[in-house]
Design an enzyme around this catalytic site. Structure first.
Site, PDB file in Angstrom:
ATOM      1  CG  ASN A  12      17.471  26.572 -11.451  1.00 37.34           C
ATOM      2  OD1 ASN A  12      17.647  25.633 -10.674  1.00 37.34           O
ATOM      3  ND2 ASN A  12      16.900  26.417 -12.638  1.00 37.34           N
ATOM      4  CE  LYS A  14      19.305  25.918 -15.312  1.00 34.33           C
ATOM      5  NZ  LYS A  14      19.382  26.053 -16.793  1.00 34.33           N
ATOM      6  CG  HIS A  96      13.555  25.553 -15.457  1.00 29.62           C
ATOM      7  ND1 HIS A  96      14.233  24.995 -16.525  1.00 29.62           N
ATOM      8  CD2 HIS A  96      14.266  26.652 -15.088  1.00 29.62           C
ATOM      9  CE1 HIS A  96      15.308  25.722 -16.782  1.00 29.62           C
ATOM     10  NE2 HIS A  96      15.355  26.734 -15.933  1.00 29.62           N
ATOM     11  CD  GLU A 168      12.615  28.830 -18.056  1.00 30.56           C
ATOM     12  OE1 GLU A 168      13.784  28.646 -17.712  1.00 30.56           O
ATOM     13  OE2 GLU A 168      11.782  27.912 -18.148  1.00 30.56           O
TER      14      GLU A 168
END
EC number: 5.3.1.1
Length: 251
Positions: A12, A14, A96, A168
């Site tokens: 990821n 981001k 997320h 996460e």
């Protein structure tokens, strides 16, 4: 120990990246070879998807989006599932913690996105996790199972073949903190046990559950030894050649 399902290593990126950073990284990924059956996914920014898709030619890797909305139309600044399909994208990361925290995505919003993405033929990495305050209050199980239950309520059993769960712990994202292998395993086992009780043994056995909290080359191998950890969703370390070592740890 029963055999694990095929591992996944997902990057990821981001809101990071420039051509000067990403082109050498992509060249490193193209040169990487792996002697085990692993699925690799890379999630660039929306603007970097075309470049990454064109340059990342290693067949082990697939491209994901970091988010999507369910409808096209008058939604300024958004990207829909249909637009992603037009670009040939088949994976998407949804729910997320940063989307939940900064953009107000509730469990219900995330669940609806997941359901629509699965129905549209995407493979979905669904993120769940608790904050430090929730962990300190002893609410880890309640939080992650509520997040998971909201998704399960929207999905048919058939749709679960397209779903990957990423645990996460919010308190470990970008902080340098990392759950111990035992802490991570405890939550992964909890998630799989819930799926088994609600959806059956077959779905629970084939479900991939990734760990996503400050994963590095140093801790990945030890984490992957845990029975219910099936790979990683990697943030900062995925922007470095170190990501190749993390992928290699999934065997």
């Amino acid at each position: 120990m029963a055999s694990k399902p095929q591992p996944i290593a997902a990057a990821n990126w981001k809101c990071n990246g420039s051509e000067s950073l990403l082109v050498p990284l992509i060249e490193t990924l193209n040169a990487a070879t792996f002697d085990h059956d692993v699925q690799c996914v890379v999630a660039p920014t929306f603007l970097h998807i075309p470049m990454t898709k064109a340059r990342l030619t290693n067949p082990k890797f697939q491209i994901a989006a970091q988010n999507a909305i369910t409808r096209s139309g008058a939604f300024t600044g958004e990207v829909s599932l249909q637009i992603l399909k037009d670009y040939g994208i088949s994976w998407v990361v949804l729910g997320h913690s940063e989307r939940r925290l900064y953009y107000g995505e509730t469990n219900e919003i995330v669940a609806e996105k997941v359901a629509q993405a699965c129905a549209a033929g995407f493979h979905v990495i669904v993120c769940v996790g608790e904050t430090n305050e929730e962990r300190e209050a002893g609410r880890t199980a309640a939080v992650v199972l509520t997040q998971l239950a909201a998704v399960a309520q929207k999905l048919s059993k058939e749709a679960w073949s397209r779903v990957v769960i990423a645990y996460e712990p919010v308190w470990a994202i970008g902080t340098g903190k990392v759950a111990t292998p035992q802490q991570a395993q405890e939550v992964h086992e909890l998630l799989r046990r819930w799926v088994r009780s609600k959806l059956g043994t077959d779905i629970a056995a084939q479900l991939r559950i990734l760990y996503g909290g400050s994963v590095t080359a140093k801790n990945a191998r030890t984490l992957y030894q845990m029975r219910d950890i099936n790979g990683f969703l990697v943030g900062g370390a995925s922007l470095k050649p170190e990501f190749v070592e993390i992928i290699e740890a999934t065997k």
